[in-house]
Motif scaffolding. Structure first.
Motif, PDB file in Angstrom:
ATOM      1  N   GLY A 280       0.847  -1.185   0.000  1.00  0.00           N
ATOM      2  CA  GLY A 280       0.000   0.000   0.000  1.00  0.00           C
ATOM      3  C   GLY A 280       0.883   1.235   0.000  1.00  0.00           C
ATOM      4  O   GLY A 280       1.753   1.396  -0.855  1.00  0.00           O
ATOM      5  N   ASP A 281       0.680   2.118   0.994  1.00  0.00           N
ATOM      6  CA  ASP A 281       1.516   3.312   1.082  1.00  0.00           C
ATOM      7  C   ASP A 281       2.646   3.149   2.094  1.00  0.00           C
ATOM      8  O   ASP A 281       3.311   4.124   2.459  1.00  0.00           O
TER       9      ASP A 281
ATOM     10  N   ILE B  49      -0.665  -0.982   9.279  1.00  0.00           N
ATOM     11  CA  ILE B  49      -1.132  -2.047   8.382  1.00  0.00           C
ATOM     12  C   ILE B  49      -2.116  -2.906   9.166  1.00  0.00           C
ATOM     13  O   ILE B  49      -1.895  -3.193  10.349  1.00  0.00           O
ATOM     14  N   ILE B  50      -3.187  -3.317   8.524  1.00  0.00           N
ATOM     15  CA  ILE B  50      -4.173  -4.179   9.183  1.00  0.00           C
ATOM     16  C   ILE B  50      -4.339  -5.464   8.371  1.00  0.00           C
ATOM     17  O   ILE B  50      -4.437  -5.421   7.145  1.00  0.00           O
ATOM     18  N   ARG B  51      -4.335  -6.587   9.082  1.00  0.00           N
ATOM     19  CA  ARG B  51      -4.466  -7.887   8.411  1.00  0.00           C
ATOM     20  C   ARG B  51      -5.770  -8.555   8.839  1.00  0.00           C
ATOM     21  O   ARG B  51      -6.164  -8.499   9.997  1.00  0.00           O
ATOM     22  N   PHE B  52      -6.420  -9.169   7.879  1.00  0.00           N
ATOM     23  CA  PHE B  52      -7.668  -9.881   8.131  1.00  0.00           C
ATOM     24  C   PHE B  52      -7.528 -11.347   7.742  1.00  0.00           C
ATOM     25  O   PHE B  52      -6.985 -11.660   6.680  1.00  0.00           O
ATOM     26  N   ALA B  53      -8.044 -12.231   8.588  1.00  0.00           N
ATOM     27  CA  ALA B  53      -8.170 -13.638   8.205  1.00  0.00           C
ATOM     28  C   ALA B  53      -9.297 -13.756   7.182  1.00  0.00           C
ATOM     29  O   ALA B  53     -10.360 -13.153   7.347  1.00  0.00           O
TER      30      ALA B  53
ATOM     31  N   PRO C  90      -8.380   3.157   5.947  1.00  0.00           N
ATOM     32  CA  PRO C  90      -7.394   4.233   6.100  1.00  0.00           C
ATOM     33  C   PRO C  90      -5.952   3.742   6.073  1.00  0.00           C
ATOM     34  O   PRO C  90      -5.026   4.550   6.116  1.00  0.00           O
ATOM     35  N   MET C  91      -5.764   2.423   6.042  1.00  0.00           N
ATOM     36  CA  MET C  91      -4.410   1.867   5.976  1.00  0.00           C
ATOM     37  C   MET C  91      -4.433   0.608   5.119  1.00  0.00           C
ATOM     38  O   MET C  91      -5.487   0.042   4.844  1.00  0.00           O
ATOM     39  N   PRO C  92      -3.276   0.153   4.651  1.00  0.00           N
ATOM     40  CA  PRO C  92      -3.227  -1.020   3.777  1.00  0.00           C
ATOM     41  C   PRO C  92      -3.835  -2.253   4.431  1.00  0.00           C
ATOM     42  O   PRO C  92      -3.632  -2.509   5.627  1.00  0.00           O
TER      43      PRO C  92
ATOM     44  N   ASP D 139      -8.644  -9.659  -6.715  1.00  0.00           N
ATOM     45  CA  ASP D 139      -9.531  -8.895  -7.587  1.00  0.00           C
ATOM     46  C   ASP D 139      -9.894  -7.553  -6.955  1.00  0.00           C
ATOM     47  O   ASP D 139     -10.543  -6.721  -7.590  1.00  0.00           O
ATOM     48  N   PHE D 140      -9.497  -7.358  -5.711  1.00  0.00           N
ATOM     49  CA  PHE D 140      -9.787  -6.138  -4.966  1.00  0.00           C
ATOM     50  C   PHE D 140      -8.469  -5.427  -4.628  1.00  0.00           C
ATOM     51  O   PHE D 140      -7.397  -6.000  -4.801  1.00  0.00           O
ATOM     52  N   PRO D 141      -8.548  -4.190  -4.120  1.00  0.00           N
ATOM     53  CA  PRO D 141      -7.314  -3.447  -3.823  1.00  0.00           C
ATOM     54  C   PRO D 141      -6.633  -3.903  -2.527  1.00  0.00           C
ATOM     55  O   PRO D 141      -6.420  -3.133  -1.598  1.00  0.00           O
ATOM     56  N   ILE D 142      -6.275  -5.177  -2.493  1.00  0.00           N
ATOM     57  CA  ILE D 142      -5.552  -5.748  -1.362  1.00  0.00           C
ATOM     58  C   ILE D 142      -4.089  -5.317  -1.461  1.00  0.00           C
ATOM     59  O   ILE D 142      -3.493  -5.341  -2.541  1.00  0.00           O
TER      60      ILE D 142
END
Length: 359
Positions: free
Chosen positions: A10-11, A58-62, A80-82, A99-102
């Motif tokens: 991301g940024d 940075i945030i991570r999701f299962a 608001p964050m990657p 397919d998404f902005p991951i």
């Protein structure tokens, strides 16, 4: 040899020369997606904004199934964050996520499956410009490495295999994590990796435990590595809230000499002399203080013994004195107010201090 390659998530830039970033992992299942204006995602977005304010980058999701991908995709477009997608077992989930902005995909070599599945994920990631984290976990190593008596070596071997596959496809946007439970093993595994590979390392201790035990184990593992400039991003895994993980990460970076901008809070533990409840005050103000974007030191002291004199280094402090509360700056008392006015007065003095530091 510290890592030299830079990877863009991301940024956030990871690797040699860039600041060590802090991340956490969302601790609840994502709601089933039901449309472009799904209101159930709004509380998640609000909390992400609050997490960023206290220092999360940075945030991570299962993402356990395809059903969760749609919700994650919508969040990724407004977060608001990657956003990082954490994938186990099913490589098709990783394909759909992209397919998404991951901002990044994490795969686990211990359970993602056959090499051709990894190659499919890498091919799409290469096409989309999305980095991959090779996430090695001591509890889910590839089956043939289960018998390896040295967990650090086993983790290194697992990472090496995956790197070889990705490099054979000319894929180099790689981040690696070697997460084990014992701090000494974590240190050794990451030192061995850093001596052999140029890729940024995501540092952490797996299954570290509840708040106190988890912070101690993470500090024991991460500080020695960070002091050697090993590590590009950290996640302090705790059986506690995401907010505590982020705040623990900030303190660990400070201990390693890599402090982020913001407040440093010092507070006394409280004793029988205390006339001011430091515990309650610190709890009320912690998130606001940690969200301040300028460097200040804040002292929360329980009595006049440990008040302005002992905390004279602090930019601002507060302490009790009988039925009154004292607010001080650099050891000099600036206000004496009744206890019930403590929060209002402290807020006013804090705002004035921050304005002055920001000018």
């Amino acid at each position: 040899m510290p890592q030299s390659k830079t990877v863009k998530v991301g940024d956030v830039l990871m690797g040699q020369g860039w600041p060590v970033s802090i991340q956490t992992m969302w601790k609840d299942p994502l709601p089933a997606f039901s449309g472009a204006d799904d209101e159930r995602l709004q509380p998640i977005l609000k909390r992400l904004v609050a997490l960023k304010a206290i220092g999360c980058q940075i945030i991570r999701f299962a993402v356990p199934d395809i059903a969760a991908v749609e919700a994650l995709g919508m969040l990724a477009s407004v977060s608001p964050m990657p956003v990082v997608a954490d994938i186990h077992f099913d490589w098709r989930i990783a394909l759909r996520c992209m397919d998404f902005p991951i901002a990044k995909v994490r795969i686990n070599p211990g359970n993602i499956g056959a090499e051709w599945k990894v190659r499919e994920v890498a091919a799409k990631a290469l096409d989309k410009g999305i980095p991959i984290r090779i996430g090695i976990n001591g509890g889910s190593l590839p089956k043939d490495l289960d018998g390896e008596p040295d967990l650090a070596i086993a983790a290194l071997k697992a990472a090496a295999r995956e790197i070889e596959v990705l490099e054979s496809m000319h894929f180099s946007d790689i981040v690696v994590s070697l997460k084990l439970n014992e701090p000494e093993t974590v240190i050794r595994a990451n030192e061995l990796f850093a001596a052999q590979y140029p890729y940024p390392l995501h540092l952490g201790v797996t299954e570290a435990g509840p708040l106190v035990a988890g912070v101690v184990r993470n500090t024991a593992a991460l500080v020695p590595l960070l002091k050697k400039d090993i590590g590009a991003t950290i996640r302090v895994s705790l059986s506690d809230t995401m907010e505590q993980e982020v705040l623990a990460g900030k303190e660990i970076l400070a201990c390693a000499g890599k402090k982020m901008n913001g407040a440093r809070i010092v507070s006394c533990p409280r004793c029988g002399r205390a006339t001011f409840d430091t515990h309650a005050f610190t709890a009320r103000w912690m998130e606001r203080l940690y969200s301040i974007g300028v460097d200040i030191s804040v002292a929360v002291m329980g009595c006049v013994v440990n008040g302005p004199g002992e905390a004279r280094h602090a930019d601002i402090g507060i302490t009790g004195s009988g039925n009154s509360v004292l607010i001080f700056k650099h050891g000099e008392i600036v206000r004496r107010i009744p206890k019930e006015e403590a929060d209002k007065a402290f807020g006013e003095e804090l705002d004035a201090l921050v304005r002055g530091k920001s000018m």
